[in-house]
Design a protein around this motif. Structure first.
Motif, PDB file in Angstrom:
ATOM      1  N   PRO A 196       0.694  -1.177   0.078  1.00 27.02           N
ATOM      2  CA  PRO A 196      -0.181   0.045  -0.130  1.00 27.02           C
ATOM      3  C   PRO A 196       0.877   1.286   0.107  1.00 27.02           C
ATOM      4  N   ARG A 197       0.766   1.907  -0.809  1.00 27.03           N
ATOM      5  CA  ARG A 197       1.602   3.317  -1.184  1.00 27.03           C
ATOM      6  C   ARG A 197       1.006   4.368  -0.868  1.00 27.03           C
ATOM      7  N   ARG A 198       1.788   5.546  -0.519  1.00 25.52           N
ATOM      8  CA  ARG A 198       1.337   6.890   0.029  1.00 25.52           C
ATOM      9  C   ARG A 198       0.390   7.334  -1.086  1.00 25.52           C
ATOM     10  N   ARG A 199       0.772   7.337  -2.194  1.00 26.54           N
ATOM     11  CA  ARG A 199      -0.128   7.717  -3.267  1.00 26.54           C
ATOM     12  C   ARG A 199      -1.234   6.671  -3.901  1.00 26.54           C
ATOM     13  N   PRO A 200      -2.562   6.858  -3.536  1.00 19.73           N
ATOM     14  CA  PRO A 200      -3.452   5.938  -3.948  1.00 19.73           C
ATOM     15  C   PRO A 200      -3.511   5.775  -5.389  1.00 19.73           C
ATOM     16  N   GLY A 201      -3.799   4.648  -6.062  1.00 19.98           N
ATOM     17  CA  GLY A 201      -3.777   4.323  -7.446  1.00 19.98           C
ATOM     18  C   GLY A 201      -2.475   3.896  -7.993  1.00 19.98           C
ATOM     19  N   GLU A 202      -1.307   4.275  -7.397  1.00 23.38           N
ATOM     20  CA  GLU A 202      -0.301   3.620  -7.762  1.00 23.38           C
ATOM     21  C   GLU A 202       0.035   2.226  -7.770  1.00 23.38           C
ATOM     22  N   ASP A 203      -0.554   1.743  -6.508  1.00 26.85           N
ATOM     23  CA  ASP A 203      -0.653   0.348  -6.101  1.00 26.85           C
ATOM     24  C   ASP A 203      -1.449  -0.508  -7.177  1.00 26.85           C
ATOM     25  N   LEU A 204      -2.404   0.261  -7.335  1.00 27.07           N
ATOM     26  CA  LEU A 204      -3.564  -0.076  -8.373  1.00 27.07           C
ATOM     27  C   LEU A 204      -2.939  -0.327  -9.706  1.00 27.07           C
ATOM     28  N   ALA A 205      -2.164   0.449 -10.269  1.00 30.49           N
ATOM     29  CA  ALA A 205      -1.442   0.414 -11.476  1.00 30.49           C
ATOM     30  C   ALA A 205      -0.447  -0.789 -11.394  1.00 30.49           C
ATOM     31  N   GLN A 206       0.108  -0.786 -10.499  1.00 32.00           N
ATOM     32  CA  GLN A 206       1.070  -2.053 -10.378  1.00 32.00           C
ATOM     33  C   GLN A 206       0.344  -3.328 -10.485  1.00 32.00           C
ATOM     34  N   ARG A 207      -0.790  -3.420  -9.882  1.00 40.64           N
ATOM     35  CA  ARG A 207      -1.662  -4.658  -9.734  1.00 40.64           C
ATOM     36  C   ARG A 207      -2.227  -4.912 -11.273  1.00 40.64           C
ATOM     37  N   LEU A 208      -2.414  -3.815 -11.993  1.00 38.41           N
ATOM     38  CA  LEU A 208      -2.776  -4.085 -13.235  1.00 38.41           C
ATOM     39  C   LEU A 208      -1.759  -4.647 -14.244  1.00 38.41           C
ATOM     40  N   LEU A 209      -0.615  -3.947 -13.860  1.00 41.31           N
ATOM     41  CA  LEU A 209       0.498  -4.407 -14.656  1.00 41.31           C
ATOM     42  C   LEU A 209       1.023  -5.738 -14.600  1.00 41.31           C
ATOM     43  N   LEU A 210       0.761  -6.337 -13.490  1.00 41.26           N
ATOM     44  CA  LEU A 210       1.005  -7.659 -13.219  1.00 41.26           C
ATOM     45  C   LEU A 210      -0.175  -8.567 -13.643  1.00 41.26           C
ATOM     46  N   GLN A 211      -1.357  -8.083 -13.426  1.00 37.05           N
ATOM     47  CA  GLN A 211      -2.447  -8.881 -14.177  1.00 37.05           C
ATOM     48  C   GLN A 211      -2.267  -9.137 -15.505  1.00 37.05           C
ATOM     49  N   ARG A 212      -1.655  -7.982 -15.996  1.00 38.58           N
ATOM     50  CA  ARG A 212      -1.460  -8.145 -17.667  1.00 38.58           C
ATOM     51  C   ARG A 212      -0.372  -9.155 -18.008  1.00 38.58           C
ATOM     52  N   GLU A 213       0.461  -9.315 -17.073  1.00 35.94           N
ATOM     53  CA  GLU A 213       1.541 -10.315 -17.235  1.00 35.94           C
ATOM     54  C   GLU A 213       1.210 -11.882 -17.026  1.00 35.94           C
ATOM     55  N   GLY A 214      -0.256 -11.757 -16.914  1.00 34.16           N
ATOM     56  CA  GLY A 214      -0.704 -13.398 -16.393  1.00 34.16           C
ATOM     57  C   GLY A 214      -1.117 -13.491 -15.077  1.00 34.16           C
ATOM     58  N   ILE A 215      -0.696 -12.598 -14.071  1.00 33.70           N
ATOM     59  CA  ILE A 215      -0.691 -12.984 -12.598  1.00 33.70           C
ATOM     60  C   ILE A 215      -2.027 -12.566 -12.004  1.00 33.70           C
ATOM     61  N   ARG A 216      -2.703 -13.749 -11.411  1.00 37.35           N
ATOM     62  CA  ARG A 216      -3.843 -13.444 -10.825  1.00 37.35           C
ATOM     63  C   ARG A 216      -3.924 -13.338  -9.484  1.00 37.35           C
ATOM     64  N   PHE A 217      -4.756 -12.258  -9.080  1.00 35.31           N
ATOM     65  CA  PHE A 217      -5.100 -11.723  -7.666  1.00 35.31           C
ATOM     66  C   PHE A 217      -6.184 -12.472  -7.055  1.00 35.31           C
ATOM     67  N   ASP A 218      -6.384 -12.642  -5.883  1.00 33.21           N
ATOM     68  CA  ASP A 218      -7.390 -13.289  -5.289  1.00 33.21           C
ATOM     69  C   ASP A 218      -8.347 -11.893  -4.754  1.00 33.21           C
ATOM     70  N   ALA A 219      -9.453 -12.383  -4.353  1.00 32.52           N
ATOM     71  CA  ALA A 219     -10.271 -11.227  -3.846  1.00 32.52           C
ATOM     72  C   ALA A 219      -9.735 -10.489  -2.721  1.00 32.52           C
ATOM     73  N   ARG A 220      -8.673 -10.788  -1.980  1.00 30.28           N
ATOM     74  CA  ARG A 220      -7.817  -9.950  -1.207  1.00 30.28           C
ATOM     75  C   ARG A 220      -6.768  -9.118  -1.790  1.00 30.28           C
ATOM     76  N   GLY A 221      -6.760  -9.333  -3.211  1.00 28.29           N
ATOM     77  CA  GLY A 221      -5.899  -8.543  -3.435  1.00 28.29           C
ATOM     78  C   GLY A 221      -4.261  -9.145  -3.321  1.00 28.29           C
ATOM     79  N   ARG A 222      -4.327 -10.483  -3.138  1.00 31.95           N
ATOM     80  CA  ARG A 222      -3.071 -11.166  -3.054  1.00 31.95           C
ATOM     81  C   ARG A 222      -2.721 -12.335  -4.126  1.00 31.95           C
ATOM     82  N   VAL A 223      -1.308 -12.608  -4.052  1.00 28.17           N
ATOM     83  CA  VAL A 223      -1.019 -13.388  -5.223  1.00 28.17           C
ATOM     84  C   VAL A 223      -0.361 -14.626  -4.706  1.00 28.17           C
ATOM     85  N   PRO A 224      -0.727 -15.818  -5.159  1.00 26.52           N
ATOM     86  CA  PRO A 224      -0.346 -17.139  -4.593  1.00 26.52           C
ATOM     87  C   PRO A 224       1.300 -17.195  -4.709  1.00 26.52           C
ATOM     88  N   LEU A 225       2.036 -16.723  -3.795  1.00 26.37           N
ATOM     89  CA  LEU A 225       3.672 -16.554  -3.938  1.00 26.37           C
ATOM     90  C   LEU A 225       4.393 -17.967  -4.333  1.00 26.37           C
TER      91      LEU A 225
END
Length: 119
Positions: A69-98
């Motif tokens: 969670p970063r100081r600037r809201p939205g940045e973390d969201l962008a990061q999440r989208l970038l990862l999803q774009r690479e095929g990484i899936r996030f669960d409902a809690r916004g976590r990835v199966p490490l």
DNA sequence: TGCTTGACATAAT
DNA sequence: CATTATGCCAAGC
């Protein structure tokens, strides 16, 4: 130039393959910085990255398998989208199966998926 | 030169 | 398993 702690960090992050992620602690260890507290510097180093960098900073997340969670809201969201774009899936809690998407460097260093430090 | 903050980690509750 | 408290080191002001 090369040799700086930041450069070592960037070098490690650059080795993270697409579709995989690494934790701050993992990057810190691979970069040669070991111990608690060093992980914090990874975030600092990445934050110091210039715009238009080729370093895949978005592939670095915290040990919980969650986007920090970063100081600037939205940045973390962008990061999440970038990862999803690479095929990484996030669960409902916004976590990835490490256990599944964690980058496992072979031959270069340990950090094999084993718990690091016994207590 | 010194204090505060920070893209975290770990242990404890 | 989630949250809280503490530790560590460097950069910024």
């Amino acid at each position: 130039m090369a040799g700086s702690a930041y450069e070592r960090v960037y070098a490690v992050v650059r080795r993270i393959p697409r579709g995989r992620v690494a934790t701050y602690g993992q990057v810190a260890e691979l970069a040669g910085l070991r111990g608690p507290g060093r992980a914090r510097r990874i975030g600092y180093a990445l934050h110091a990255l210039p715009p238009g960098t080729t370093v895949p900073w978005h592939r670095v997340i915290n040990a919980r398998g969650e986007v920090s969670p970063r100081r600037r809201p939205g940045e973390d969201l962008a990061q999440r989208l970038l990862l999803q774009r690479e095929g990484i899936r996030f669960d409902a809690r916004g976590r990835v199966p490490l256990a599944r998407v964690r980058w496992r460097p072979r031959g270069r260093a340990r950090a094999t998926g084993r718990p690091r430090r016994p207590r």
